[in-house]
Design a protein around this motif. Structure first.
Motif, PDB file in Angstrom:
ATOM      1  N   GLU A   1      33.135  35.711  -0.329  1.00  0.00           N
ATOM      2  CA  GLU A   1      32.346  36.896  -0.642  1.00  0.00           C
ATOM      3  C   GLU A   1      31.051  36.936   0.161  1.00  0.00           C
ATOM      4  N   ALA A   2      30.426  35.743   0.363  1.00  0.00           N
ATOM      5  CA  ALA A   2      29.192  35.709   1.146  1.00  0.00           C
ATOM      6  C   ALA A   2      29.449  36.068   2.606  1.00  0.00           C
ATOM      7  N   LEU A   3      30.538  35.532   3.180  1.00  0.00           N
ATOM      8  CA  LEU A   3      30.859  35.864   4.576  1.00  0.00           C
ATOM      9  C   LEU A   3      31.246  37.327   4.722  1.00  0.00           C
ATOM     10  N   GLU A   4      31.967  37.864   3.753  1.00  0.00           N
ATOM     11  CA  GLU A   4      32.348  39.275   3.822  1.00  0.00           C
ATOM     12  C   GLU A   4      31.125  40.168   3.800  1.00  0.00           C
ATOM     13  N   ALA A   5      30.141  39.798   2.966  1.00  0.00           N
ATOM     14  CA  ALA A   5      28.910  40.597   2.913  1.00  0.00           C
ATOM     15  C   ALA A   5      28.129  40.493   4.211  1.00  0.00           C
TER      16      ALA A   5
ATOM     17  N   ARG B   1      37.102  43.442  11.396  1.00  0.00           N
ATOM     18  CA  ARG B   1      37.549  44.212  10.230  1.00  0.00           C
ATOM     19  C   ARG B   1      38.748  43.531   9.567  1.00  0.00           C
ATOM     20  N   ASN B   2      39.659  43.001  10.397  1.00  0.00           N
ATOM     21  CA  ASN B   2      40.781  42.240   9.837  1.00  0.00           C
ATOM     22  C   ASN B   2      40.299  40.973   9.143  1.00  0.00           C
ATOM     23  N   LEU B   3      39.255  40.333   9.696  1.00  0.00           N
ATOM     24  CA  LEU B   3      38.720  39.129   9.070  1.00  0.00           C
ATOM     25  C   LEU B   3      38.120  39.455   7.700  1.00  0.00           C
ATOM     26  N   ARG B   4      37.392  40.565   7.595  1.00  0.00           N
ATOM     27  CA  ARG B   4      36.845  40.949   6.296  1.00  0.00           C
ATOM     28  C   ARG B   4      37.957  41.221   5.288  1.00  0.00           C
ATOM     29  N   SER B   5      39.025  41.852   5.761  1.00  0.00           N
ATOM     30  CA  SER B   5      40.157  42.098   4.861  1.00  0.00           C
ATOM     31  C   SER B   5      40.790  40.786   4.397  1.00  0.00           C
ATOM     32  N   ASP B   6      40.914  39.814   5.314  1.00  0.00           N
ATOM     33  CA  ASP B   6      41.480  38.510   4.933  1.00  0.00           C
ATOM     34  C   ASP B   6      40.558  37.782   3.954  1.00  0.00           C
ATOM     35  N   LEU B   7      39.246  37.874   4.151  1.00  0.00           N
ATOM     36  CA  LEU B   7      38.313  37.218   3.236  1.00  0.00           C
ATOM     37  C   LEU B   7      38.388  37.843   1.843  1.00  0.00           C
ATOM     38  N   ARG B   8      38.473  39.163   1.793  1.00  0.00           N
ATOM     39  CA  ARG B   8      38.564  39.847   0.500  1.00  0.00           C
ATOM     40  C   ARG B   8      39.858  39.458  -0.215  1.00  0.00           C
TER      41      ARG B   8
ATOM     42  N   ARG C   1      30.370  29.039  12.953  1.00  0.00           N
ATOM     43  CA  ARG C   1      30.365  27.758  12.254  1.00  0.00           C
ATOM     44  C   ARG C   1      30.685  27.943  10.772  1.00  0.00           C
ATOM     45  N   GLY C   2      30.170  29.019  10.154  1.00  0.00           N
ATOM     46  CA  GLY C   2      30.503  29.297   8.761  1.00  0.00           C
ATOM     47  C   GLY C   2      31.978  29.582   8.570  1.00  0.00           C
ATOM     48  N   ILE C   3      32.595  30.292   9.544  1.00  0.00           N
ATOM     49  CA  ILE C   3      34.025  30.577   9.443  1.00  0.00           C
ATOM     50  C   ILE C   3      34.822  29.288   9.594  1.00  0.00           C
ATOM     51  N   HIS C   4      34.401  28.436  10.525  1.00  0.00           N
ATOM     52  CA  HIS C   4      35.055  27.130  10.677  1.00  0.00           C
ATOM     53  C   HIS C   4      34.983  26.327   9.375  1.00  0.00           C
ATOM     54  N   SER C   5      33.803  26.277   8.777  1.00  0.00           N
ATOM     55  CA  SER C   5      33.628  25.501   7.541  1.00  0.00           C
ATOM     56  C   SER C   5      34.485  26.065   6.416  1.00  0.00           C
ATOM     57  N   LEU C   6      34.535  27.413   6.303  1.00  0.00           N
ATOM     58  CA  LEU C   6      35.355  28.033   5.271  1.00  0.00           C
ATOM     59  C   LEU C   6      36.837  27.730   5.487  1.00  0.00           C
TER      60      LEU C   6
ATOM     61  N   GLY D   1      40.430  21.670  -9.340  1.00  0.00           N
ATOM     62  CA  GLY D   1      41.035  22.772  -8.602  1.00  0.00           C
ATOM     63  C   GLY D   1      40.301  24.070  -8.812  1.00  0.00           C
ATOM     64  N   GLU D   2      39.866  24.335 -10.064  1.00  0.00           N
ATOM     65  CA  GLU D   2      39.124  25.560 -10.321  1.00  0.00           C
ATOM     66  C   GLU D   2      37.780  25.556  -9.594  1.00  0.00           C
ATOM     67  N   ARG D   3      37.112  24.395  -9.560  1.00  0.00           N
ATOM     68  CA  ARG D   3      35.834  24.330  -8.840  1.00  0.00           C
ATOM     69  C   ARG D   3      36.037  24.585  -7.340  1.00  0.00           C
ATOM     70  N   MET D   4      37.095  23.989  -6.792  1.00  0.00           N
ATOM     71  CA  MET D   4      37.371  24.202  -5.362  1.00  0.00           C
ATOM     72  C   MET D   4      37.675  25.668  -5.084  1.00  0.00           C
ATOM     73  N   LEU D   5      38.440  26.311  -5.956  1.00  0.00           N
ATOM     74  CA  LEU D   5      38.754  27.727  -5.765  1.00  0.00           C
ATOM     75  C   LEU D   5      37.505  28.589  -5.912  1.00  0.00           C
ATOM     76  N   GLU D   6      36.634  28.221  -6.846  1.00  0.00           N
ATOM     77  CA  GLU D   6      35.396  28.991  -7.021  1.00  0.00           C
ATOM     78  C   GLU D   6      34.502  28.883  -5.794  1.00  0.00           C
ATOM     79  N   ILE D   7      34.431  27.681  -5.214  1.00  0.00           N
ATOM     80  CA  ILE D   7      33.608  27.510  -4.002  1.00  0.00           C
ATOM     81  C   ILE D   7      34.167  28.352  -2.856  1.00  0.00           C
ATOM     82  N   VAL D   8      35.498  28.308  -2.672  1.00  0.00           N
ATOM     83  CA  VAL D   8      36.113  29.097  -1.588  1.00  0.00           C
ATOM     84  C   VAL D   8      35.892  30.583  -1.823  1.00  0.00           C
ATOM     85  N   SER D   9      36.041  31.039  -3.103  1.00  0.00           N
ATOM     86  CA  SER D   9      35.882  32.462  -3.398  1.00  0.00           C
ATOM     87  C   SER D   9      34.453  32.921  -3.144  1.00  0.00           C
ATOM     88  N   SER D  10      33.484  32.126  -3.553  1.00  0.00           N
ATOM     89  CA  SER D  10      32.091  32.519  -3.340  1.00  0.00           C
ATOM     90  C   SER D  10      31.735  32.544  -1.860  1.00  0.00           C
ATOM     91  N   ARG D  11      32.240  31.598  -1.096  1.00  0.00           N
ATOM     92  CA  ARG D  11      31.944  31.587   0.341  1.00  0.00           C
ATOM     93  C   ARG D  11      32.620  32.764   1.044  1.00  0.00           C
TER      94      ARG D  11
END
Length: 651
Positions: free
Chosen positions: A531-535, A629-636, A558-563, A519-529
């Motif tokens: 942050e990358a999409l937000e940037a 802008r709302n999407l960036r807020s949701d990603l953060r 496609r990246g948003i779909h995958s996330l 579970g921690e690995r899955m959460l870390e992958i989601v969190s890193s993705r």
């Protein structure tokens, strides 16, 4: 086979009482509409109950074409809505009986009703409409009852105006009576009486007035413009009796005139009338065209009206030769029926004669214009009569087709909605019938005025509702969810970019425990993705470059779909946690969706087309920036909550 027969009998026993009830209710409603429409013609006429009952009976028969389709729609909706609400329809489908098989006895019944409606339209309705309209016109022509109010001039008696100051309702006496006899135009006769008594003669053809103690004023001749004094006659009386013609009887008009109208004809008579009127139109058109060809030379002055004598009485030889030449040209033009060269005629004349010729030609042209306008009105009236007959002819078939279409709309909708009673079915029925009535009335007016072909106008409502009936029948047979509210809510959320909340339920029974490390690995992958999409979604400071890249480059959806897929898998896995704090935190994670405004132009060539459309594309770009802008807020927020959930898993 016995089950099928019992099912057919059950469906008929369920449908027929509802159909009879809804038909009577709808017929009563449309009859009340008729009453309110013509109530001014019925009130105050002293009509007997036999006349009113006869009028309402024929009106009810004439309203059947409007009530029958709505009754079938409402009854079929209620029948299948009740079956769906009580899960009887589900039991039938579970037994292997399809919806079409369940509807089959009612389909046969509706087909029989439609055939009966056709014969009703052709044989019964014309006679009922003839009697109804004849009776209604007779009622309108009947004189109203004499009910004279106090202190108000009463003008319902033809040729007379009466004013009564006071009435005694017990003995019928009238006090301070003033009567104006205006039958002779400006030469008005005035009667004043201290009291009077009014009654009708036994044959109900005259109004009897018995006046007491009064005066009568009458001019002996009409007053002219220069008259200062007009001789008059004054009469004092103590007892005077007068009779006023006032026919209070109810006289029926002859039905023969109404039978000649289009509403009183069946299919055979309508075809005959259309053919006869068409022949008359063709003959009138040929006569008009022949007159136009014959009048090709009408702009020439008439030879018999031309002056050939001088002021001293001598003969003008030049005028005689010109008259003979014009007569010869007129005869040649009338025989050859070819246009006239006005330049050659005017060039061979003196200026004064040319001006006279032009003036005479303008007078003749105005005369021909008036004649042609009258002929055009005559032709328009004949063509309008043909259209009214064609409309009535097609209406003989539309009722039967409307009954079948409304059944195939109502029955599948009832099976889909699964709501019985009079609530939801009544609302849906009224809504659909309003659509039908609006399009039917619109098509009728367009066909009546000749703006559309008659067939297209009268069949307009049928052509619009028939695809709807086929669509809902297909959906009901395939158990499709046409009225799934969540489906439409999600569609509008996607269309307008509205946010939706996530709900992760707390499970009472957990079969499989989660692995904390996984579970921690899955959460870390989601969190890193996240942050990358937000940037990657940081907006550019150069607005022009941002505007161009929005339409040409767009966003990598496609990246948003995958996330979004990875996030949903993580939440599904962690929802088996026994810690309620973890489940509650998972419910706070925003829903990541891919909206169409993220990349409105999937192809680059579409982006190049959208760029120059500044008045239209700029609002879309601004709306897209807001959604991003709302999407960036949701990603953060998602990355932050993933960290909090990982901390809870470590505890």
């Amino acid at each position: 086979m016995k089950i099928v027969k019992r099912l057919h009998l059950f469906m008929l026993q369920t449908f027929l009482p509802l159909f009879a009830m809804t038909f009577l209710i709808v017929l009563f409603i449309v009859l009340m509409q008729f009453l309110w429409k013509y109530i001014d013609s019925l009130v105050g006429k002293g009509l007997g109950m036999d006349v009113l009952g006869e009028l309402f009976f024929y009106a009810a028969v004439s309203m059947v074409p409007m009530a029958l389709p709505l009754a079938i729609l409402l009854a079929s909706l209620m029948t299948f809505g009740n079956l769906g609400e009580k899960f009887e329809l589900t039991a039938m489908k579970a037994s292997g009986i399809s919806l079409l098989r369940v509807m089959s006895p009612l389909i046969g019944l509706v087909c029989i009703i439609s055939i009966g409606a056709f014969f009703f339209q052709n044989d019964v309705l014309p006679k009922a409409q003839v009697k109804m309209w004849t009776l209604l016109f007779s009622v309108r022509q009947k004189s109203p009852e004499v009910e004279i109010p106090e202190n108000v001039f009463y003008d319902q008696i033809p040729g007379y105006n009466l004013l009564v100051k006071e009435k005694n309702k017990e003995n019928g006496m009238l006090y301070d009576v003033m009567i104006y006899d205006v039958n002779h135009g400006d030469n008005v006769t005035i009667l004043l009486a201290d009291s009077a008594r009014m009654a009708m003669t036994p044959d109900m053809s005259h109004l009897y007035l018995h006046l007491y103690e009064g005066e009568q004023f009458e001019n002996l001749r009409e007053q002219r413009t220069n008259d200062r004094n007009v001789p008059f006659r004054r009469e004092n009386f103590f007892d005077k009796q007068i009779l006023i013609p006032f026919d209070a009887n109810f006289n029926r008009l002859d039905e023969q005139g109404m039978r000649q109208q289009y509403v009183g004809k069946n299919i055979t008579e309508l075809h005959q009338s259309i053919d006869s009127i068409g022949l008359r139109v063709d003959s009138i058109g040929s006569v008009f065209s022949r007159d136009l060809r014959r009048d090709a030379s009408s702009v020439l002055p008439r030879p018999d009206m031309m002056e050939v004598t001088r002021s001293d009485g001598s003969i003008d030889e030049f005028a005689v030769r010109r008259r003979d030449e014009i007569r010869r040209q007129s005869e040649e033009l009338a025989a050859a029926a070819r246009p006239l060269s006005m330049d050659s005629v005017l060039g061979s004349m003196p200026p004064a004669d040319a001006a006279q010729l032009i003036g005479q030609a303008m007078g003749i042209s105005r005369e021909h214009q008036n004649v042609n306008e009258f002929k055009s009105l005559t032709m328009d009236e004949e063509k309008r009569s043909i259209r009214r007959h064609e409309i009535e002819l097609i209406k003989k078939y539309t009722l039967s087709v409307a009954c079948i279409i409304f059944f195939f709309i109502g029955a599948p909708l009832g099976a889909i909605i699964r709501k019985g009673g009079l609530g939801t079915p009544l609302v849906v029925s009224i809504f659909l019938f309003l659509i039908y009535y609006i399009f039917d009335n619109t098509g009728y007016k367009l066909a009546r005025d000749g703006r559309w072909p008659v067939a297209a106008g009268i069949w307009l409502s049928t052509m619009i509702l028939a695809p709807l009936g086929a669509y809902v029948t297909w959906k009901a047979m395939n158990d499709s969810s046409v009225f799934d509210s969540d489906r439409y809510k999600n569609f509008f959320r996607m269309l307008f970019g509205l946010r939706s909340s996530r709900h992760v339920p707390l499970k009472e029974v957990i079969i499989r425990d989660i692995d904390v490390d996984r579970g921690e690995r899955m959460l870390e992958i989601v969190s890193s993705r996240c942050e990358a999409l937000e940037a990657a979604l940081v907006p550019q400071r150069n607005l022009l470059k941002a505007y161009c890249s929005y339409f040409i480059g767009g966003i990598d959806t496609r990246g948003i779909h995958s996330l979004a897929d990875e996030l949903n898998r993580t939440i599904d896995y962690l929802s088996d946690s026994r810690d309620p704090r973890v489940v509650m935190k998972l419910s706070e994670i925003p829903v990541i969706r891919v909206l169409w405004v993220y990349a409105p132009t999937p192809e680059r060539w579409l982006g190049y087309i959208a760029l120059p459309l500044l008045p239209l594309s700029v609002p879309l770009w601004l709306y897209g920036r807001r959604c991003l802008r709302n999407l960036r807020s949701d990603l953060r927020k998602t990355a932050s909550i993933c960290g909090e959930v990982a901390g809870l898993l470590d505890q």
